[in-house]
Write an enzyme that holds these catalytic residues in place. Sequence first.
Site, PDB file in Angstrom:
ATOM      1  N   SER A  42      -1.624  68.097  36.655  1.00  0.00           N
ATOM      2  CA  SER A  42      -2.190  68.073  36.428  1.00  0.00           C
ATOM      3  C   SER A  42      -1.580  68.092  35.221  1.00  0.00           C
ATOM      4  O   SER A  42       0.147  68.468  34.745  1.00  0.00           O
ATOM      5  CB  SER A  42      -2.294  70.124  35.996  1.00  0.00           C
ATOM      6  N   HIS A 147      -4.217  73.015  41.241  1.00  0.00           N
ATOM      7  CA  HIS A 147      -2.734  72.521  42.706  1.00  0.00           C
ATOM      8  C   HIS A 147      -3.650  73.297  43.103  1.00  0.00           C
ATOM      9  O   HIS A 147      -3.052  73.721  44.272  1.00  0.00           O
ATOM     10  CB  HIS A 147      -2.410  73.940  42.214  1.00  0.00           C
ATOM     11  N   GLN A 155      -5.286  78.102  36.562  1.00  0.00           N
ATOM     12  CA  GLN A 155      -4.235  77.660  37.522  1.00  0.00           C
ATOM     13  C   GLN A 155      -3.394  78.000  38.280  1.00  0.00           C
ATOM     14  O   GLN A 155      -2.951  78.110  39.065  1.00  0.00           O
ATOM     15  CB  GLN A 155      -3.819  76.162  36.188  1.00  0.00           C
ATOM     16  N   GLU A 156      -2.584  78.847  37.455  1.00  0.00           N
ATOM     17  CA  GLU A 156      -1.696  80.394  37.782  1.00  0.00           C
ATOM     18  C   GLU A 156      -1.733  81.154  37.545  1.00  0.00           C
ATOM     19  O   GLU A 156      -1.812  81.769  35.957  1.00  0.00           O
ATOM     20  CB  GLU A 156      -0.126  78.913  37.249  1.00  0.00           C
ATOM     21  N   GLU A 196       1.591  74.115  44.818  1.00  0.00           N
ATOM     22  CA  GLU A 196       2.790  75.153  44.216  1.00  0.00           C
ATOM     23  C   GLU A 196       3.189  76.719  44.891  1.00  0.00           C
ATOM     24  O   GLU A 196       4.367  77.535  45.028  1.00  0.00           O
ATOM     25  CB  GLU A 196       2.884  75.643  43.052  1.00  0.00           C
ATOM     26  N   ASP A 231      -1.186  80.908  33.478  1.00  0.00           N
ATOM     27  CA  ASP A 231      -1.627  79.381  32.770  1.00  0.00           C
ATOM     28  C   ASP A 231      -2.639  79.299  33.543  1.00  0.00           C
ATOM     29  O   ASP A 231      -3.135  78.656  34.621  1.00  0.00           O
ATOM     30  CB  ASP A 231      -0.345  78.244  33.905  1.00  0.00           C
ATOM     31  N   GLU A 272      -0.825  80.528  29.051  1.00  0.00           N
ATOM     32  CA  GLU A 272      -0.207  79.045  29.298  1.00  0.00           C
ATOM     33  C   GLU A 272      -1.192  78.831  28.685  1.00  0.00           C
ATOM     34  O   GLU A 272      -2.787  78.456  29.620  1.00  0.00           O
ATOM     35  CB  GLU A 272       0.367  78.561  30.199  1.00  0.00           C
ATOM     36  N   ASP A 297       1.559  73.830  26.622  1.00  0.00           N
ATOM     37  CA  ASP A 297       1.739  73.020  27.922  1.00  0.00           C
ATOM     38  C   ASP A 297       1.419  71.251  27.604  1.00  0.00           C
ATOM     39  O   ASP A 297       2.298  70.792  26.831  1.00  0.00           O
ATOM     40  CB  ASP A 297       2.073  73.708  29.367  1.00  0.00           C
ATOM     41  N   LYS A 322       9.250  70.170  29.882  1.00  0.00           N
ATOM     42  CA  LYS A 322       9.307  69.952  31.626  1.00  0.00           C
ATOM     43  C   LYS A 322      10.088  68.053  30.972  1.00  0.00           C
ATOM     44  O   LYS A 322       9.075  66.822  30.658  1.00  0.00           O
ATOM     45  CB  LYS A 322       7.815  69.665  31.903  1.00  0.00           C
ATOM     46  N   HIS A 350       9.183  73.537  36.926  1.00  0.00           N
ATOM     47  CA  HIS A 350       9.061  72.405  37.804  1.00  0.00           C
ATOM     48  C   HIS A 350       7.549  71.825  37.228  1.00  0.00           C
ATOM     49  O   HIS A 350       6.777  71.534  37.110  1.00  0.00           O
ATOM     50  CB  HIS A 350       9.103  73.103  38.559  1.00  0.00           C
ATOM     51  N   ARG A 351       7.038  70.810  39.223  1.00  0.00           N
ATOM     52  CA  ARG A 351       5.965  70.216  38.575  1.00  0.00           C
ATOM     53  C   ARG A 351       5.338  70.358  39.776  1.00  0.00           C
ATOM     54  O   ARG A 351       5.850  71.377  40.674  1.00  0.00           O
ATOM     55  CB  ARG A 351       6.251  68.580  38.486  1.00  0.00           C
ATOM     56  N   SER A 352       4.058  69.981  39.962  1.00  0.00           N
ATOM     57  CA  SER A 352       3.117  70.851  41.377  1.00  0.00           C
ATOM     58  C   SER A 352       3.867  69.519  42.675  1.00  0.00           C
ATOM     59  O   SER A 352       3.467  70.063  44.041  1.00  0.00           O
ATOM     60  CB  SER A 352       1.852  69.598  41.108  1.00  0.00           C
ATOM     61  N   LYS A 373      10.422  78.389  35.860  1.00  0.00           N
ATOM     62  CA  LYS A 373       9.190  78.580  36.180  1.00  0.00           C
ATOM     63  C   LYS A 373       9.378  77.336  37.117  1.00  0.00           C
ATOM     64  O   LYS A 373       9.042  76.293  36.740  1.00  0.00           O
ATOM     65  CB  LYS A 373       7.625  78.139  34.867  1.00  0.00           C
TER      66      LYS A 373
END
Length: 396
Positions: A42, A147, A155-156, A196, A231, A272, A297, A322, A350-352, A373
């Site tokens: 993403s 994700h 997403q989160e 994730e 998020d 987010e 973000d 990031k 972090h990233r996915s 995160k």
Amino acid sequence: MDKRIEKIEAKEILDSRGKPTLEVSVYAGGMTGTFSVPSGRSKGSHEMVSIDVQKAIASVAHLNDTLKGFSLDDQESLDSKLIALDGTKDKSKLGGNALLGVSVAYAKVGAKLSGKEIFEYLQEIAGIESFNKIPRLYINLVNGGEHSRSPLVFQEYHVVPETENIREALEQASRIQSKLQELVEKEFGVIILGDEGGFVLNTSSVEKPLELLAQAIKNSDLEGKIKLSLDVAASSFFKNGKYVIGNKEYEKEELINLYKNLVSKYGIFSIEDPLQEEDFEGFAEFRKETKISAVGDDLTVTNPERVNNAIEKKSIDAVIIKPNQIGTLTETLEAMRVARENGVDCIVSHRSGETEDTFIADLAWAFGCLGLKAGAPNQEVRKVKYERLCQIQEHK
């Protein structure tokens, strides 16, 4: 000891999704600094460009020829040279992944040569005001959007333990995750994990994960000790001027009202990317209407100019950091500095597509960031980052 670059090399490794990514090592003074570059699925459209891994390895070989003999005591000069050698705004010539690999590996070997922990070395090379005693853990227990393969567009879904003891926070999150798994199995009959490490739910209801998380927190006897955050990555479900959730289209004002209802019902304290990545004014409206923290973000992509724009338009309360969105450590630190100087906090992320590198944990600790995160604690590439924070706190 000669503190100059002796060699830079790169190789291909696999990230947590089994996709090729880049590992870069910088050698100097008999020491080695190595950084494994993460990759995101993403992505904000204003992020720097990651190029094909084999091409990035060729870029690092070129940088080795150019930077051999470069002094190890000037991060800013190194990063300026990397940016100049690339010569593009989006780092597409040499690749943002190649540049970041060299930039952070250079800092890591610099820390070793100085006899310092990475977080101590970062504090030495950048004076950024600390806002918090310790970073909170933003632990993603439900994965949707980009994700996962599910109809859930948000997403989160994070649990954020309130304790200042990082080990205790990690244990609390693991307890909640265990209770949540029981609820998911009972309701959906199958356990599927997203990129994730969070649970993937076969539902388009953006409220269902919140219901389950609230129940899991209650079943863990942790009510009042855990906050919830989201998020939503709104750009990912913004289509033809409308926000599409399930079978319904939302105007901006309707979406903000949806958020207000969820905030009222579940006590969500931050969201987010509540709106699409170009809507700085909409973020400001969201802040005014919901009275909760708006986190940028895709809006800000760790870019000092976009962070500053968001601040000028009163769009954000906090910003996601990031390093691989922008491509060098110096630019990452500058985005953090711009935020902090204007009262905006930072959440390091972090990233996915992750690796077992723990650099972002040191980055979050170094400058007293609001949070780290790093995904669900059941995947090793996520857990090692939280464990690194525990290690720093327990040995301070």
